[in-house]
Design an enzyme around this catalytic site. Structure first.
Site, short mmCIF file in Angstrom:
data_model
loop_
_atom_site.label_atom_id
_atom_site.label_comp_id
_atom_site.label_asym_id
_atom_site.label_seq_id
_atom_site.Cartn_x
_atom_site.Cartn_y
_atom_site.Cartn_z
N HIS A 1 21.40 -0.57 22.81
CA HIS A 1 22.85 -0.56 23.00
C HIS A 1 23.58 -1.55 22.09
O HIS A 1 24.81 -1.52 22.03
CB HIS A 1 23.16 -0.89 24.46
CG HIS A 1 24.52 -0.48 24.93
ND1 HIS A 1 24.99 0.81 24.83
CD2 HIS A 1 25.53 -1.20 25.50
CE1 HIS A 1 26.22 0.87 25.33
NE2 HIS A 1 26.57 -0.33 25.73
N SER B 1 30.66 0.48 23.21
CA SER B 1 30.43 0.96 24.57
C SER B 1 31.73 1.55 25.13
O SER B 1 32.39 2.33 24.46
CB SER B 1 29.87 -0.18 25.44
OG SER B 1 29.38 0.29 26.67
N ASP C 1 19.11 3.69 22.94
CA ASP C 1 20.20 3.30 23.84
C ASP C 1 20.24 4.29 24.99
O ASP C 1 20.96 5.29 24.96
CB ASP C 1 21.52 3.30 23.07
CG ASP C 1 22.69 2.82 23.92
OD1 ASP C 1 22.47 2.54 25.12
OD2 ASP C 1 23.80 2.71 23.38
#
Length: 281
Positions: A261, A95, A232
């Site tokens: 994700h 991320s 995602d």
């Protein structure tokens, strides 16, 4: 070497946790959160070193403006690497931490063997975020969109009750955008995770908006693994990364078709097989 402990860095107590044996993988983020994502099997195959950065660490002094600078975070990571006597690491960022991982590799290339970037967009600009939101509205199922609308309605009251954990609240309430399938207990992944919001706000809101990972990939020569989840929606669509195909021979891009994700959590067998194959090359 202790398997868990604290590294003192510039007024912050940065926690670390080590699992497994073998080639070192330095995972940037929260030493509490990230060990929960990876399978016990793959954590036995290598030496996984999960480390805090100052966005997840309690300060021992008053915060200063320069504490939110990316170069300060990179210095923390290098101090942790030196403290733990790690050499020739694979640095892993998931991320927003993907920006940190690639910047660390650019800044300290002699210390990095490989770079792994998971579930990030090439940048975090407002324009990109609008594209991700449009993609969600245009392609997500009606059920998923309704679930997101229902969950996100509770975000303001969550933040009112506990404003210093608003980053965590946002992650939890965005579950419909984060996972391929509904995960009722996903909030527990964040139990015990401290967030230093002034630093997180600056990095995610401003610093990462100005960095283009597609451009920065040209600055590194070590192998890079980019792992993405087809569902995602936080950083969608995966086509944002199409430009790497054929442009960067040192980059391997993998799309996990039944993940959002966190493919390491959602598709552990497929993830472990793909990532181990790349690590062992």
């Amino acid at each position: 070497m202790e398997r868990a402990g604290i590294c003192h860095s510039d007024g912050f107590d940065l926690a670390y946790r080590i699992e497994g044996e073998g080639a070192p993988i330095l995972v940037i983020g929260s030493a509490v959160y990230y060990p929960r994502l990876f399978s016990s099997d793959i954590k036995q195959k290598y030496q996984w070193v999960f480390v805090d950065h100052r966005g997840f660490a309690k300060p021992k002094r008053e915060l200063r403006a320069e504490d939110s600078r990316l170069d300060a975070v990179l210095a923390d990571i290098e101090r942790m690497r030196t403290f733990l006597q790690l050499e020739d690491v694979t640095i892993l960022g998931h991320s927003g931490h993907a920006f940190m991982a690639l910047e660390y590799a650019r800044t300290y290339p002699k210390q990095v063997r490989k770079v792994a970037l998971f579930n990030t967009a090439p940048d975090n600009s407002e324009e990109r975020q609008r594209k991700s939101e449009s993609f969600f509205m245009e392609t997500a199922s009606l059920e998923r969109k309704k679930r997101f609308e229902k969950d996100i309605e509770n975000l303001p009251q969550d933040i009112d009750k506990d404003p210093e954990r608003r980053f965590v609240h946002m992650c939890i309430r965005a579950e419909a955008k984060s996972f391929y399938q509904e995960r009722p207990h996903a909030a527990a992944l964040w139990d015990g995770v401290f967030t230093n919001m002034p630093i997180i706000d600056e990095l995610w809101g401003n610093t990462f908006a100005r960095i283009d990972l597609l451009q920065r990939l040209a600055d590194v020569r070590m192998p890079v693994y980019i792992g993405l989840g087809r569902y995602d929606y936080l950083v969608a669509p995966v086509s944002l990364w199409d430009a790497v195909d054929g442009l960067y021979p040192h980059v391997d891009k993998v799309i996990f078709e039944k993940s959002g994700h966190q493919p390491m959590l959602e598709e552990p067998e497929a993830f472990d097989q793909s990532f181990r194959k790349w690590l062992d090359q």
